[in-house]
Design a protein around this motif. Sequence first.
Motif, PDB file in Angstrom:
ATOM      1  N   GLY A 171      39.459  36.938 144.715  1.00 50.28           N
ATOM      2  CA  GLY A 171      38.970  37.578 145.933  1.00 50.28           C
ATOM      3  C   GLY A 171      38.692  39.051 145.768  1.00 50.28           C
ATOM      4  O   GLY A 171      38.543  39.781 146.753  1.00 50.28           O
ATOM      5  N   ARG A 172      38.609  39.539 144.543  1.00 49.31           N
ATOM      6  CA  ARG A 172      38.255  40.936 144.286  1.00 49.31           C
ATOM      7  C   ARG A 172      37.492  41.020 142.972  1.00 49.31           C
ATOM      8  O   ARG A 172      37.589  40.124 142.136  1.00 49.31           O
ATOM      9  N   GLU A 173      36.748  42.113 142.827  1.00 44.36           N
ATOM     10  CA  GLU A 173      35.864  42.210 141.675  1.00 44.36           C
ATOM     11  C   GLU A 173      36.639  42.499 140.397  1.00 44.36           C
ATOM     12  O   GLU A 173      37.471  43.413 140.345  1.00 44.36           O
ATOM     13  N   ILE A 174      36.352  41.719 139.372  1.00 45.12           N
ATOM     14  CA  ILE A 174      36.944  41.895 138.043  1.00 45.12           C
ATOM     15  C   ILE A 174      35.798  42.018 137.041  1.00 45.12           C
ATOM     16  O   ILE A 174      34.901  41.174 136.999  1.00 45.12           O
ATOM     17  N   THR A 175      35.828  43.079 136.257  1.00 50.21           N
ATOM     18  CA  THR A 175      34.799  43.300 135.244  1.00 50.21           C
ATOM     19  C   THR A 175      35.325  42.882 133.874  1.00 50.21           C
ATOM     20  O   THR A 175      36.417  43.297 133.468  1.00 50.21           O
ATOM     21  N   VAL A 176      34.534  42.079 133.191  1.00 56.27           N
ATOM     22  CA  VAL A 176      34.885  41.648 131.834  1.00 56.27           C
ATOM     23  C   VAL A 176      33.929  42.342 130.872  1.00 56.27           C
ATOM     24  O   VAL A 176      32.704  42.207 130.978  1.00 56.27           O
ATOM     25  N   VAL A 177      34.483  43.076 129.918  1.00 53.63           N
ATOM     26  CA  VAL A 177      33.684  43.850 128.972  1.00 53.63           C
ATOM     27  C   VAL A 177      33.310  42.966 127.783  1.00 53.63           C
ATOM     28  O   VAL A 177      34.183  42.440 127.091  1.00 53.63           O
ATOM     29  N   PRO A 178      32.004  42.782 127.517  1.00 55.21           N
ATOM     30  CA  PRO A 178      31.587  41.946 126.396  1.00 55.21           C
ATOM     31  C   PRO A 178      31.616  42.723 125.071  1.00 55.21           C
ATOM     32  O   PRO A 178      31.423  43.943 125.047  1.00 55.21           O
ATOM     33  N   SER A 179      31.841  41.993 123.986  1.00 53.93           N
ATOM     34  CA  SER A 179      31.873  42.648 122.675  1.00 53.93           C
ATOM     35  C   SER A 179      31.521  41.645 121.584  1.00 53.93           C
ATOM     36  O   SER A 179      31.620  40.427 121.772  1.00 53.93           O
ATOM     37  N   LEU A 180      31.131  42.204 120.424  1.00 54.59           N
ATOM     38  CA  LEU A 180      30.794  41.410 119.252  1.00 54.59           C
ATOM     39  C   LEU A 180      31.545  42.011 118.065  1.00 54.59           C
ATOM     40  O   LEU A 180      31.253  43.137 117.648  1.00 54.59           O
ATOM     41  N   ALA A 181      32.523  41.263 117.523  1.00 56.02           N
ATOM     42  CA  ALA A 181      33.298  41.707 116.362  1.00 56.02           C
ATOM     43  C   ALA A 181      32.707  41.051 115.119  1.00 56.02           C
ATOM     44  O   ALA A 181      32.741  39.822 114.990  1.00 56.02           O
ATOM     45  N   ILE A 182      32.156  41.870 114.211  1.00 57.97           N
ATOM     46  CA  ILE A 182      31.409  41.359 113.060  1.00 57.97           C
ATOM     47  C   ILE A 182      32.249  41.482 111.791  1.00 57.97           C
ATOM     48  O   ILE A 182      32.772  42.563 111.475  1.00 57.97           O
ATOM     49  N   TYR A 183      32.346  40.391 111.051  1.00 64.49           N
ATOM     50  CA  TYR A 183      33.035  40.365 109.759  1.00 64.49           C
ATOM     51  C   TYR A 183      32.019  40.080 108.657  1.00 64.49           C
ATOM     52  O   TYR A 183      31.076  39.317 108.857  1.00 64.49           O
ATOM     53  N   GLY A 184      32.229  40.682 107.519  1.00 63.78           N
ATOM     54  CA  GLY A 184      31.350  40.443 106.370  1.00 63.78           C
ATOM     55  C   GLY A 184      30.649  41.708 105.923  1.00 63.78           C
ATOM     56  O   GLY A 184      31.156  42.448 105.071  1.00 63.78           O
ATOM     57  N   PRO A 185      29.473  42.001 106.469  1.00 60.33           N
ATOM     58  CA  PRO A 185      28.735  43.191 106.035  1.00 60.33           C
ATOM     59  C   PRO A 185      29.351  44.476 106.581  1.00 60.33           C
ATOM     60  O   PRO A 185      30.089  44.461 107.572  1.00 60.33           O
ATOM     61  N   ALA A 186      29.044  45.571 105.922  1.00 58.62           N
ATOM     62  CA  ALA A 186      29.536  46.877 106.387  1.00 58.62           C
ATOM     63  C   ALA A 186      28.802  47.285 107.659  1.00 58.62           C
ATOM     64  O   ALA A 186      27.585  47.128 107.769  1.00 58.62           O
ATOM     65  N   ILE A 187      29.544  47.833 108.627  1.00 60.38           N
ATOM     66  CA  ILE A 187      28.959  48.301 109.880  1.00 60.38           C
ATOM     67  C   ILE A 187      28.881  49.823 109.804  1.00 60.38           C
ATOM     68  O   ILE A 187      29.916  50.492 109.679  1.00 60.38           O
ATOM     69  N   PRO A 188      27.675  50.403 109.885  1.00 62.57           N
ATOM     70  CA  PRO A 188      27.516  51.848 109.686  1.00 62.57           C
ATOM     71  C   PRO A 188      27.899  52.707 110.894  1.00 62.57           C
ATOM     72  O   PRO A 188      27.480  53.865 110.987  1.00 62.57           O
TER      73      PRO A 188
END
Length: 318
Positions: free
Chosen positions: A250-267
């Motif tokens: 009965g109240r607003e809940i915000t869910v934060v989306p994310s992408l956790a990447i494994y393998g290649p280097a993330i710059p």
Amino acid sequence: MNAGHGRKISRDDALYQHARISKCWPQKYEPGSTRQQLGASTTVCYVDSRLAPEEGHDASPIWVSDREERPPTRPDTPASTYAPVERASLRSTLQQPRYQDLVRRAAVSVAVGIVTGLLFGSVRTGLVFLVLTAIGLTVYRARTTSSVPAWRRPSVAERRTEAQLKKLERGGYRTLHARSIPGSDAQIDHLVVGPTGVYAVDSEKWDRRLPVRVQSHRKLFHGPFNQKPRLDEARWEATQAGDLISKALGREITVVPSLAIYGPAIPWRILNIREVDVFSGSMVRKWITKREKSLTPSEVDSIFKAAENVLPSRYSEV
């Protein structure tokens, strides 16, 4: 013809005991006959049965069976309906696919034992290293495999994220794994509820040989492949989860989306692309805990229970 003519009797028969045998000879059967196939042994004797003669005959041939005759069977009936069973050998057993891993572990353990024994000049040292290697490989195998069917097992990326999130439990964080969005095939790999907020984490294992790059902060590429569909899916999943939880509470809940990447280097460390936070899989805990606290323990508990009810498990237990 008297009463004994043509009668088949055994040597214990009363008629045989009172008969006077004049001549006996073994009976020969025609080739291919049923009696010959059964292996029956029979002797024919001319005897005086001491009974009143009929039609002028005073001697009657009596069949004397040396062995009990078995019931006839059809010549075309096979002797057995079972396939021949081959004796299993150790070599054929070890060649089966399910034992290949065991053979490899044993070979590695023996090799390590031999090498260390030669290096240290001690058989006992070699045996110690052999046993330790075998134990280590067995423990590693047990931790990296599962008896759960493949379609129900989490991916390598999901297991790595799960291991990181488990360490957050002491800080008041609670996690749901593999939760589905009702009415769709979409899945949130990890839904985290804690003092700093509510998060939807999707774990991705990408080919490390292909670089990850971003263009105009709006396009994410893995090598030549545009990952826009994956970002849109992650954002949609988080939005749907937030709407369902908000409706339940009965109240607003915000869910934060994310992408956790494994393998290649993330710059980069953490970059928001199309409203989705993208970062290296090793940054999951820092990404969650470095935010400001916004929920009390009671709110965390209520949100977690609502999420557990509105987001069913992807793979229900049987």
